[in-house]
Motif scaffolding. Structure first.
Motif: not given
Length: 482
Positions: A2-3, A32-33, A123, A126-127
Motif C-alpha cells: 500500500t502506498r 486501484l482500491s 493502508k 487498500n492499494d
C-alpha cells in the motif's frame, strides 16, 4: 504494498478537499482500491458512518469518489466547534470530550496513536491512501504536537504535495514562504507543488511557475484552472454555502446560523431551477416574498437561538408566518421552533432554560446521549419514502408530535403545526431523495426538475477527475506516493 500520498495546502480553503476527491476518483478509475484520510478535521458538517460514528462531510464526499462506504477511520479526529473558544472532540467516530482551544494543544499528542491506528488500518485494506492536511504547515506555531500536517507526515513517513491558491493572490509567496518558515526536515517531505483555481489562460503564469520551481527546488505538477462545476458538490464549510443557481418562483431562505451544522440538506435544493435559494447572512432581514424559511441544524442550539434573535429573525419569522409562509426546522432548527429548550446539565454551556420561538407546540430536553444513525423514513404528508440520517442530542415532546413529520420503523418522528405550515424534524439528508424532494416541492406549488441529485454528484466527480487529468500530471503525482 500500500502506498500513500498527502495533499497539504498553503492555507485554509485552497481547495485541498476537492483536490483529494478528484485524485481519489482518478486513481479509482485506474482500478486501484483507494481510501481518503484526514487525520484531523474541524467541521460541524458531519456524516454518519456505516460503523455507527461520524466523520467530516468532506471525507464522506471523498469516500464516494472512491466508491467506498463511510468508516470512522477515514477521519479519526473531528473537532466540532461549539463556541468561539471551545470544540467537541470526536475520536474514531465517538465524542471524547469538549475542550477549550487553548487546552487542545495539550490533548493533541495523546491523539496521535489513534490517528496512526486508523491510518494503518486503511493502508492494510487498500492499494492507495490519499491524505488531506488541515490548514497549513506554515502555521509553525502549531507544529509542536501537530497531528494534522507535518507532524502526521513525519510520523507516518509519507510524501507531501503542497497546493497553493492563485485565486486569492500571492501564490508565489504562499509556496516559497511555506518552504522558508518550515524546518528543513519537514521541507524534505514535500516532493512538489501544484497551483489551484487559476482563472484565464494558465500559460500567463509560466514565468511565476518557473520562479517557484527555482526558489524552492520542488518540481511542479501543474496549474489547475478553476473548476466551474464545484458548486454541484456538497460544501464542507458553512462559509462555502452559495445561494442556489435557480431563479424559480419558489423563494426559499435558509438562516445562516453562527454554528450551522449538517447543512448538506441545502445542496439538492440549490440545484433545483424552480427554486430560488438564498443563504441569509447576519444582519440581513428575511425578505417579505419568502415562501419557505429553513432553520438548519446547529452545533449550539441555545447559542444560535440567541444569535437568531440578535439578527431580528425571530420578529421576521412571526411576520413571515402571519403572511402565510412556511417554516421547516431541521434538527437544532426543529428544537428552536418549540416553546423552550431545557438544558439542566449544561450540555451546551451554562445550565438553564432558553425560550424557543413558540411556532410549534413542543419543547426539548437536552440529554448527553447523541443519536447517530442512518434512517429509512416515510413522509407523513405525502406517504413518500426517503433515506436520511440523525445526528443530534436532545428529546423533543409535545402535542404537535401527534402530527408527525415522518415515521421511522413505525416510530413517529418530528412534528407539524395544526395549520400544516410549520414543520420540524430531526432527519437530515431528506432532500437528497429525488422522489421526496419532488413531493415536497409539489406541496409548495413548485415542480422539481427531475434530475437525480446523487447522479449529478457522481457525474461531477467524474468531471472533476477529467479536469485534473487534463491539467495536472496525475501520473507523476501518483508516482510520488510511497
Amino acid at each position: 504494498m500500500t502506498r500513500a500520498l498527502m495533499i497539504q495546502g498553503t492555507g485554509s480553503n485552497v481547495g485541498k478537499s476537492m483536490l483529494v476527491a478528484g485524485l481519489c476518483r482518478a486513481a479509482t478509475r485506474q482500478g486501484l482500491s483507494v481510501a481518503p484520510f484526514k487525520p484531523q478535521n474541524m467541521s460541524n458538517n458531519a456524516a454518519v458512518t456505516s460503523d455507527g460514528g461520524e466523520i467530516g462531510r468532506a471525507q464522506a464526499l471523498q469516500a464516494l469518489a472512491c466508491g467506498k462506504p463511510l468508516i470512522t477511520d477515514m477521519n479519526p479526529v473531528l473537532l466540532k466547534p461549539e463556541t468561539d473558544v471551545g470544540s467537541q472532540v470526536v475520536v474514531q467516530g465517538k465524542r471524547l470530550t469538549t475542550v477549550r482551544a487553548r487546552d487542545y494543544a495539550a490533548l493533541k499528542p495523546t491523539l496521535m496513536e489513534k490517528v496512526l491506528e486508523s491510518f494503518n488500518r486503511l493502508k492494510s485494506n487498500n492499494d492507495l491512501v490519499i491524505v488531506e492536511g488541515a490548514g497549513s504547515p506554515a502555521e509553525v506555531n502549531l507544529r509542536p504536537g501537530d497531528i494534522a500536517n507535518m507532524g502526521f507526515a513525519q510520523a507516518a513517513d509519507i510524501p507531501v504535495i503542497l497546493a497553493g491558491d492563485i485565486d486569492r493572490g500571492g501564490v508565489i509567496a504562499q509556496i516559497v514562504g511555506t518552504q522558508a518558515v518550515i524546518s528543513a526536515q519537514d521541507a524534505a517531505l514535500i516532493r512538489g507543488f501544484l497551483v489551484n483555481k487559476f482563472r484565464g489562460d494558465p500559460s500567463l503564469f509560466d514565468d511565476g511557475y518557473a520562479m517557484i520551481e527555482q526558489h524552492t527546488g520542488w518540481p511542479g505538477f501543474g496549474v489547475l484552472p478553476y473548476f466551474s462545476e464545484a458548486w454541484k458538490l456538497p460544501a464542507e464549510d458553512g462559509l462555502d454555502i452559495a445561494d442556489g443557481q435557480g431563479d424559480g418562483d419558489l423563494k426559499v431562505v435558509c438562516l445562516g446560523l453562527s454554528r450551522i451544522a449538517n447543512f448538506d440538506d441545502l445542496d439538492p435544493l440549490a440545484q433545483e431551477p424552480g427554486v430560488s435559494l438564498t443563504m441569509l447572512r447576519a444582519g440581513q432581514p428575511i425578505p417579505g416574498d419568502t415562501d419557505l424559511v429553513i432553520i438548519p441544524g446547529s452545533k449550539s442550539t441555545r447559542g444560535d437561538l440567541a444569535f437568531l434573535r440578535e439578527q431580528g429573525w425571530d420578529i421576521d419569522l412571526q411576520a413571515h408566518v402571519r403572511r402565510g409562509g412556511h417554516v421547516l426546522g431541521i434538527c437544532g432548527g426543529y428544537q428552536m421552533l418549540g416553546h423552550q429548550i431545557d438544558d439542566p446539565d449544561g450540555i451546551e454551556g451554562s445550565a438553564g432554560t432558553t425560550p424557543g420561538l413558540g411556532l410549534l407546540d413542543v419543547e426539548t430536553l437536552m440529554t448527553p446521549d447523541k443519536r447517530l444513525t442512518e434512517t429509512q423514513a416515510v413522509h407523513a404528508g405525502s406517504n413518500t419514502p426517503f433515506h436520511g440520517y440523525e445526528i443530534h442530542i436532545g428529546r423533543t415532546t409535545g402535542p404537535d408530535r401527534t402530527r408527525p413529520f415522518a415515521t421511522v420503523s413505525g416510530r413517529e418522528e418530528g412534528a407539524i403545526s395544526a395549520d400544516g405550515r410549520i414543520a420540524g424534524s430531526y432527519l437530515h439528508g431528506m432532500f437528497r431523495d429525488d422522489a421526496f424532494r419532488a413531493a415536497w416541492l409539489a406541496a409548495l406549488g413548485a415542480k422539481s426538475s427531475g434530475s437525480g441529485y446523487d447522479a449529478t454528484v457522481q457525474a461531477t466527480l467524474d468531471a472533476l477527475a477529467d479536469h485534473m487529468e487534463t491539467h495536472l500530471d496525475i501520473k507523476g503525482l501518483l508516482a510520488v506516493a510511497k
